[in-house]
Design a protein around this motif. Sequence first.
Motif, PDB file in Angstrom:
ATOM      1  N   ASP A 180      10.773  41.230 -13.698  1.00 48.56           N
ATOM      2  CA  ASP A 180       9.678  40.361 -14.150  1.00 48.56           C
ATOM      3  C   ASP A 180       9.920  39.884 -15.579  1.00 48.56           C
ATOM      4  OD1 ASP A 180       7.504  40.488 -11.934  1.00 48.56           O
ATOM      5  OD2 ASP A 180       8.120  42.563 -12.202  1.00 48.56           O
ATOM      6  N   CYS A 186      12.683  37.254 -15.469  1.00 49.15           N
ATOM      7  CA  CYS A 186      12.183  35.988 -14.923  1.00 49.15           C
ATOM      8  C   CYS A 186      11.350  35.234 -15.958  1.00 49.15           C
ATOM      9  CB  CYS A 186      11.365  36.268 -13.666  1.00 49.15           C
ATOM     10  SG  CYS A 186      10.800  34.787 -12.813  1.00 49.15           S
ATOM     11  N   THR A 187      10.564  35.970 -16.754  1.00 46.69           N
ATOM     12  CA  THR A 187       9.750  35.322 -17.793  1.00 46.69           C
ATOM     13  C   THR A 187      10.637  34.650 -18.832  1.00 46.69           C
ATOM     14  OG1 THR A 187       7.980  36.941 -17.484  1.00 46.69           O
ATOM     15  CG2 THR A 187       7.999  35.729 -19.561  1.00 46.69           C
ATOM     16  N   ARG A 210      12.014  31.444 -17.366  1.00 48.64           N
ATOM     17  CA  ARG A 210      11.012  30.372 -17.267  1.00 48.64           C
ATOM     18  C   ARG A 210      10.854  29.649 -18.614  1.00 48.64           C
ATOM     19  NH1 ARG A 210       8.044  30.371 -12.581  1.00 48.64           N
ATOM     20  NH2 ARG A 210       7.980  32.323 -11.372  1.00 48.64           N
ATOM     21  N   GLU A 243      12.202  26.292 -10.254  1.00 49.48           N
ATOM     22  CA  GLU A 243      12.102  27.527  -9.474  1.00 49.48           C
ATOM     23  C   GLU A 243      13.444  27.865  -8.824  1.00 49.48           C
ATOM     24  OE1 GLU A 243       9.001  29.522  -8.819  1.00 49.48           O
ATOM     25  OE2 GLU A 243       8.768  28.530 -10.754  1.00 49.48           O
ATOM     26  N   LYS A 288      15.840  31.112  -9.611  1.00 53.57           N
ATOM     27  CA  LYS A 288      16.252  31.996  -8.518  1.00 53.57           C
ATOM     28  C   LYS A 288      17.768  32.155  -8.504  1.00 53.57           C
ATOM     29  CE  LYS A 288      16.677  30.451  -4.389  1.00 53.57           C
ATOM     30  NZ  LYS A 288      16.441  29.892  -3.041  1.00 53.57           N
ATOM     31  N   LEU A 341      11.721  32.188  -4.690  1.00 52.71           N
ATOM     32  CA  LEU A 341      11.762  32.962  -5.934  1.00 52.71           C
ATOM     33  C   LEU A 341      10.814  34.157  -5.875  1.00 52.71           C
ATOM     34  CD1 LEU A 341      12.672  33.364  -8.832  1.00 52.71           C
ATOM     35  CD2 LEU A 341      10.906  31.745  -9.561  1.00 52.71           C
ATOM     36  N   GLU A 342       9.594  33.955  -5.397  1.00 49.98           N
ATOM     37  CA  GLU A 342       8.637  35.053  -5.334  1.00 49.98           C
ATOM     38  C   GLU A 342       9.108  36.148  -4.386  1.00 49.98           C
ATOM     39  OE1 GLU A 342       6.063  35.598  -7.228  1.00 49.98           O
ATOM     40  OE2 GLU A 342       6.548  33.743  -8.313  1.00 49.98           O
ATOM     41  N   GLU A 343       9.748  35.764  -3.285  1.00 42.28           N
ATOM     42  CA  GLU A 343      10.273  36.756  -2.339  1.00 42.28           C
ATOM     43  C   GLU A 343      11.410  37.550  -2.977  1.00 42.28           C
ATOM     44  OE1 GLU A 343      11.923  37.008   2.278  1.00 42.28           O
ATOM     45  OE2 GLU A 343      11.510  35.060   1.342  1.00 42.28           O
ATOM     46  N   ILE A 397      11.705  38.187  -6.185  1.00 48.20           N
ATOM     47  CA  ILE A 397      11.101  39.081  -7.171  1.00 48.20           C
ATOM     48  C   ILE A 397      10.488  40.303  -6.483  1.00 48.20           C
ATOM     49  CG2 ILE A 397       9.256  39.284  -8.880  1.00 48.20           C
ATOM     50  CD1 ILE A 397       9.767  36.372  -9.623  1.00 48.20           C
ATOM     51  N   GLU A 398       9.791  40.104  -5.371  1.00 48.04           N
ATOM     52  CA  GLU A 398       9.214  41.226  -4.624  1.00 48.04           C
ATOM     53  C   GLU A 398      10.300  42.153  -4.109  1.00 48.04           C
ATOM     54  OE1 GLU A 398       6.169  42.287  -4.157  1.00 48.04           O
ATOM     55  OE2 GLU A 398       5.374  40.697  -5.442  1.00 48.04           O
ATOM     56  N   ARG A 426      11.570  44.250  -6.989  1.00 46.31           N
ATOM     57  CA  ARG A 426      10.639  45.336  -7.317  1.00 46.31           C
ATOM     58  C   ARG A 426      10.777  46.498  -6.351  1.00 46.31           C
ATOM     59  NH1 ARG A 426       5.553  41.207  -7.937  1.00 46.31           N
ATOM     60  NH2 ARG A 426       6.020  40.398 -10.042  1.00 46.31           N
TER      61      ARG A 426
END
Length: 337
Positions: free
Chosen positions: A108, A111-112, A115, A127, A131, A154-156, A158-159, A162
């Motif tokens: 996280d 990624c910040t 961005r 995005e 990624k 991208l969200e997938e 990151i999950e 984690r």
Amino acid sequence: MATSMPTLANFDVHSDPSSLFSRWQKWIRRFEGAMTGFGITDDGRKKALLLHYGGEDLDDVFQTIKLTDNTYTKAKEVLETYFQPKQNTLYETIIFRREHQLQGESIDQYCTRLRKLAERCNFTDAEREIKTQIIEDCLSSQLRRKALEKDRGLEEIIELARSISLSETRTKEVEHVGRAEANHLRTAAGKQKQSRSWVKAKLKPTPDHKQQCYHCGGSYPHTKKCPAKGMTCNACGKPNHFAKVCKSAEKSTKDQKKRVKSGGKANALTSVEDAEETSDSDYVFQLSSSDTDQPRATVCVNNTPVQALIDSGATVNVMSRKTYNLTARNLTGIDTR
């Protein structure tokens, strides 16, 4: 009813030109948040407060800009344009491509950072660029393999990162406990082995500390053949040992000692004197006067009744001088010792 105005630091126009635009963006967000919090919606009041809280230097900058539209929205727009540096998109893109995940940095946090850098790169699809950068320069090879199996958003990604990070953390905790238990067992086993080795070393005879031979009574081990081998014990009649180490004679003597009580008048057997073992030696006993409960018999010696101890274990018959004087009258040729 008067209301107190929010407290907000002036905007520093002249310090650190390289971060001027990013500092302006942070300051204007705080300013608009304060306006919303105090319910100030009038456009004229917002513009006046912008120049007031911005400080003298910000007001000087604003006065050099010619405005056709004297509103808060326009004032904010022209100031933002003034503070925004001319960007070199190619340079910013190179900086973005060089960013990799740092040791101890979470996905996280990484990624910040990406961005923020992407904002200055004018990417068509930020995005997708972020990624791609994560997949290429993340620390987890497992995440990289999973991300390349199929096209993920991208969200997938990151999950997934984690989940992998949590799994690795738990695995390390379990392995740490397992290693700690294994080390404890190895330490205990090592101590036990060391203890056995110490006992074995303690029991094992050394060249400087020889043992006693159970057959002849000499030092063991022998440099040659044991002297008692083939010999017959004069105490028990058994072969291959001397009387001085005879267990049977030792046991008999101990039994006799247990049966002796002091303070009597009769002659009783109490102990055996040490004597060098020879083939023609007899056992020599020490006699003393003591009470005894041992079985006795009256025997007639030269027509004289004498109280005798039955089965004394001696190889010769022994009597006191007093008994001899009573029984040896008119006797000649008797061997006395």
